[in-house]
Every structure is written in structure tokens, then in C-alpha cells.
Design an enzyme around this catalytic site. Sequence first.
Site, PDB file in Angstrom:
ATOM      1  CG  ASP A  52      -0.334  -0.152   2.521  1.00  0.00           C
ATOM      2  OD1 ASP A  52       0.907  -0.141   2.603  1.00  0.00           O
ATOM      3  OD2 ASP A  52      -1.078  -0.290   3.521  1.00  0.00           O
ATOM      4  CE  LYS A 121       2.912  -6.212   4.097  1.00  0.00           C
ATOM      5  NZ  LYS A 121       2.479  -5.043   4.924  1.00  0.00           N
ATOM      6  CD  GLU A 190       7.285  -0.242   8.378  1.00  0.00           C
ATOM      7  OE1 GLU A 190       7.529   0.883   7.891  1.00  0.00           O
ATOM      8  OE2 GLU A 190       6.296  -0.929   8.046  1.00  0.00           O
TER       9      GLU A 190
END
Length: 272
Positions: A52, A121, A190
Site C-alpha cells: 500500500d 498481508k 517494521e
Amino acid sequence: MSTAKKEYKRVTVKSLVEMKKNGEKISMLTAYDYSMAKIVDAANVDVILVGDSASNVMAGHETTLPITLDQMIYHATSVVRAIKRALIVVDIPFGSYQSDPKEALRSAIRIMKESGAHAIKLEGGIEIKESVKRILNAGIPVMGHLGLTPQSIYKFGTYTVRAKEEEEAQKLMEDAKLLEKLGCFGIVLEKIPAALTKKVSEGLSIPTIGIGAGKYADGQVLVIHDLLGMTHEFNPRFLRRYMNLYEDMGNAISGYVNDVKNKDFPSDEEQY
């Protein structure tokens, strides 16, 4: 103990688990269109993420939130046409899964049916447990995403490193184990401390893919525009640029403009 590197003609979710077991690091990059995906796949990248992040690098939005499910399917369909080897994972965009597990399943089914991708995901842990369960029960492979989750940027208020405090680190560990137990085939971590990445990775049988999460993840992912230096204002510590295409492309385009203005292009040899 690592073994000889296995050659994969086609990477699957099972391949990634095997790579972790064999001590082979997993390479993952984003792609959003046919031409770029073809180059990335030919370079033997294991996983292509139709992220995205297209909201940022393709559409110019400040965050990932504006991109729609239809737009993600468009990008994913373009990528799928180019691929021969890589596993293709597609982000379900913000607002298409968080509030309703039934909507999450519908979104995942649309991505799989309309684009031909291999997996989806989702961002989050226990908060999206029911959505993950429904999608997995439908036979759709799911990759998790923990740590800094960009779709929640307005909740965090900053893109700073996550899980530095013990309480948040412990929740991340619990969420990672939950996602594995539910049946996810891998988890993106992340912008978390490297020591936590090591702990999480060693505690799971499924692979972790890091971005700004240090060297102990089972694989790494970067946004292709950042790796190639097409972006130039984004300079986090974790980013290694392998080219400076912003400058190289700018010089090439300026050269073209000058040649046109100076009547040097096209030459006699470049016309019919």
C-alpha cells in the site's frame, strides 16, 4: 545449521519456511507495475510485495491510508502479469479489513480472484485475530505485519521506532506467536530494535521479514523506489540506496530536452 542453497523455480509460502529452516535469507521488494515487476522478478527476488506504499510512491499521498481496494487490485494485476518466479503478496488497504472480519474476507477474496496474487498481508496482532482466522479458513495465505504499522500512523503520531519499551515489546512478541499459531506463513517486522527482532525470529518457526528491524530477521524488504534512489527526500537509517536514479533520470531527461531545443534530436540517422 545451514545447508546448500536450494534453487526455487517458483517461490511458494512453503519455500519461505524452508529458507528459514535452511538458514537462507529471504529477499523481498515492492513493485506496483508490470515493467518494474518484470525487472525485479528477473533478478531472482524471492517475494514481491504489492504494498500500500503505492499510495506514497505512485500516487503522491503523504500516508498509505488513501489507497483503495480497487487501486490495490489494479496494481497487483499489473504485477502478476510480469512474474515467473517470485511469490506475490498484496497489502489489504486501510479500511478494508479492520472493523469487520466478513469484510476482511471479502477484500482478500477479491484480491486473490481478480489479481491472481498468491497471498495477502495485514497489519496488526490480536486486534485483527478474527479477520486473520476467516481469511485463513478460506484457504488464503496470510502474512502478518507488526511493529510500526503505517496504516495506524495517526494513532502513533510518528514514524519513530516501535517497541522500545518492555510493555510494547512483550505485546509484539505475543502478537507474533499468535499470528504463527493462527497459521500465518510469515511476519513483516517494521522499525523495531534489532535485539527484539532477534528474539522474535528465534522464537518462531515461520520467517520474519525486516524493514528497519536489523540483521536478525529471516529476510529483508525495501520499497523499490527507495532502493533505486528514485526517491531522494526519504533518508531513514535503515535505507541503503543501490542507485541514484533521481539524479541519473533527471540528467537524462534534461539531456533530451536540450537536444530537442537545440534541434539535435532527431538526427538524420534517427528519422525515416
